[in-house]
Motif scaffolding. Sequence first.
Motif, mmCIF file in Angstrom:
data_model
loop_
_atom_site.group_PDB
_atom_site.id
_atom_site.type_symbol
_atom_site.label_atom_id
_atom_site.label_comp_id
_atom_site.label_asym_id
_atom_site.label_seq_id
_atom_site.Cartn_x
_atom_site.Cartn_y
_atom_site.Cartn_z
ATOM 1 N N ARG A 43 52.167 -4.596 24.318
ATOM 2 C CA ARG A 43 52.722 -4.899 22.991
ATOM 3 C C ARG A 43 51.842 -4.331 21.882
ATOM 4 O O ARG A 43 52.347 -3.738 20.924
ATOM 5 C CB ARG A 43 52.854 -6.418 22.835
ATOM 6 N N GLU A 51 56.172 4.159 22.233
ATOM 7 C CA GLU A 51 57.563 4.466 21.924
ATOM 8 C C GLU A 51 58.071 5.586 22.819
ATOM 9 O O GLU A 51 57.290 6.344 23.405
ATOM 10 C CB GLU A 51 57.703 4.871 20.457
ATOM 11 N N ALA A 52 59.388 5.717 22.886
ATOM 12 C CA ALA A 52 60.023 6.787 23.661
ATOM 13 C C ALA A 52 59.568 8.143 23.152
ATOM 14 O O ALA A 52 59.415 8.357 21.949
ATOM 15 C CB ALA A 52 61.540 6.664 23.566
ATOM 16 N N SER A 60 59.135 2.777 31.251
ATOM 17 C CA SER A 60 60.439 2.143 31.025
ATOM 18 C C SER A 60 60.842 2.225 29.560
ATOM 19 O O SER A 60 62.031 2.192 29.234
ATOM 20 C CB SER A 60 60.404 0.676 31.470
ATOM 21 N N ARG A 61 59.875 2.372 28.667
ATOM 22 C CA ARG A 61 60.128 2.523 27.245
ATOM 23 C C ARG A 61 60.521 3.975 26.909
ATOM 24 O O ARG A 61 60.971 4.254 25.802
ATOM 25 C CB ARG A 61 58.881 2.094 26.466
#
Length: 321
Positions: free
Chosen positions: A131, A136-137, A159-160
Amino acid sequence: MGETMQAAVIAAPGQAGVLEVPRPAAGVGEVVVRLEGCGVCASNLPLWQGRPWFSYPALPGAPGHEGWGRVQEVGEGVTGFSAGDRVTFLSYNAYAEFDKVPGNSLVKLPASLDGIPFPGEPVGCALNVFRRSDIEAGQVVAVIGAGFLGAIVTSLAQSRGARVIAISRRASSLEIARRYGAWETVPLDDHQTVLDRVRELTGGKWCDRVVEATGYQWPLDLAGELVKERGKVIIAGFHQDGARQVNIQLWNWKGIDVINAHEREAKVYLEGIRRGIAAVESGLFQVNDLMTHAFSLDELAQAYQALEQRPDGFIKGMILL
């Protein structure tokens, strides 16, 4: 139930045994948990190895802080928990048959995790590190150290939608990272070789995020070189065995953000544990994949020796009761 219990005790640096000690009783606002197990954490190696600022013997059950088990007794004023509930919790004396825990420091484990070891504290730590990392992607993320924490961060980052470069000294850890979705893996064997490989992979642009998950000086140095200008270095490794130095000239010139991703508030840890449970239930990672070596209570010394030596395939050890 008897009035005593067995608890492991670190008697001196490199020495551990088991003592018969009084079994705790739940006071107001407290819960007694019968332990199923407790993870063994690298952050406690200095206590095991010995440092001038520690005193011995350590308290019975210390420094076990990754426990899980079933509620044995609920004290007055505690709501939401009943005897028999399976829980993970925050404490510091969980290398024992029983531990006494504040009633606001437990998280119930769902039936989907029955029979699965679940050290909630390090899981919550990994989710909180992720977190704080602001991944980010599309970003390139280097994770230095592909142990328990690094493997979970690798899984969450991919997964992000990030591309993860996992860097670790052991082939077995790099294999775990690949299973958990790492884009590329790089052996942590030579400083310049690592730099050359990451430069090649990123086309000389370096990494948007670098998560340092080892707790050692060299990887911390490496993190500052791998991060791009205006990127972020996330210190997830627990640097607690002495002073560290950083190349502040380099960090300052690059204009990077440096995030110390350790938490101290129990409520933040508990929220991380809850998010970790949800991540496991959704299939993002499997805790039992990462709990690779099991020991009995009277084998605490062997558990710490394995943590120091990291035999082939070792990710995380646990004491099972």
